[in-house]
Design a protein around this motif. Sequence first.
Motif, PDB file in Angstrom:
ATOM      1  N   ASP A   8      78.564  26.508  29.098  1.00  0.00           N
ATOM      2  CA  ASP A   8      78.235  27.853  29.720  1.00  0.00           C
ATOM      3  C   ASP A   8      76.704  28.349  28.420  1.00  0.00           C
ATOM      4  N   LYS A   9      77.490  28.526  26.950  1.00  0.00           N
ATOM      5  CA  LYS A   9      76.147  28.881  26.026  1.00  0.00           C
ATOM      6  C   LYS A   9      75.225  28.260  26.000  1.00  0.00           C
ATOM      7  N   MET A  10      75.434  26.553  25.941  1.00  0.00           N
ATOM      8  CA  MET A  10      74.050  26.097  26.406  1.00  0.00           C
ATOM      9  C   MET A  10      73.310  25.658  27.822  1.00  0.00           C
ATOM     10  N   TYR A  45      74.273  22.369  20.118  1.00  0.00           N
ATOM     11  CA  TYR A  45      74.358  22.236  21.628  1.00  0.00           C
ATOM     12  C   TYR A  45      74.322  21.072  22.481  1.00  0.00           C
ATOM     13  N   GLY A  46      75.153  19.816  22.055  1.00  0.00           N
ATOM     14  CA  GLY A  46      75.604  18.987  22.900  1.00  0.00           C
ATOM     15  C   GLY A  46      74.024  17.965  23.194  1.00  0.00           C
ATOM     16  N   SER A  47      74.754  16.714  23.671  1.00  0.00           N
ATOM     17  CA  SER A  47      73.876  15.442  23.847  1.00  0.00           C
ATOM     18  C   SER A  47      73.232  15.761  24.954  1.00  0.00           C
ATOM     19  N   GLY A  48      73.587  16.802  25.932  1.00  0.00           N
ATOM     20  CA  GLY A  48      72.400  17.369  26.941  1.00  0.00           C
ATOM     21  C   GLY A  48      73.459  17.391  28.214  1.00  0.00           C
ATOM     22  N   ARG A  49      72.325  18.334  29.407  1.00  0.00           N
ATOM     23  CA  ARG A  49      73.445  19.521  30.428  1.00  0.00           C
ATOM     24  C   ARG A  49      73.720  18.622  31.120  1.00  0.00           C
ATOM     25  N   PRO A  50      74.750  19.105  31.613  1.00  0.00           N
ATOM     26  CA  PRO A  50      76.304  18.001  32.328  1.00  0.00           C
ATOM     27  C   PRO A  50      75.451  18.585  33.867  1.00  0.00           C
ATOM     28  N   GLY A  86      75.058  39.655  34.499  1.00  0.00           N
ATOM     29  CA  GLY A  86      76.054  39.381  33.377  1.00  0.00           C
ATOM     30  C   GLY A  86      75.458  37.925  34.567  1.00  0.00           C
ATOM     31  N   GLN A  87      75.232  37.417  34.946  1.00  0.00           N
ATOM     32  CA  GLN A  87      74.139  36.223  35.319  1.00  0.00           C
ATOM     33  C   GLN A  87      73.536  35.805  34.953  1.00  0.00           C
ATOM     34  N   THR A  88      73.088  34.037  35.372  1.00  0.00           N
ATOM     35  CA  THR A  88      71.656  33.722  35.097  1.00  0.00           C
ATOM     36  C   THR A  88      71.392  33.335  36.348  1.00  0.00           C
ATOM     37  N   ALA A  89      69.577  34.381  36.284  1.00  0.00           N
ATOM     38  CA  ALA A  89      68.663  33.837  37.825  1.00  0.00           C
ATOM     39  C   ALA A  89      68.968  32.732  37.916  1.00  0.00           C
TER      40      ALA A  89
END
Length: 106
Positions: A8-10, A45-50, A86-89
């Motif tokens: 979620d942070k990423m 950030y991890g290795s990529g967005r799922p 409190g959401q993303t676009a």
Amino acid sequence: MNHKIDWDKMADWAESDAPFAGAPSGQTLSGEAAREAGRRILEQYGSGRPSLGHEHAQGKGSSPRRQVRLPQEVNDELDAYAAEHGQTASQVMRDALKEFFERRAA
């Protein structure tokens, strides 16, 4: 490395206009310093967005990416609504499209 990635942070960072929190601007790293900076970035950030999977980022399934151009006033209204709720676009647009197709099917 044995850590839990905060998807979620990423996702929030990826959908924001926030700058990347990497090496200081203008600084070029090499050798061990570059390797260590890369490790810190991957840990943060991890290795990529799922993919979105069914309802949330689950790392499985498919989630094709689409782009759309919006008039400035619509974009501003979208940003304001997302911030207020409190959401993303992206989440607001996904929800709106889902509701649109559900209404059409009824």
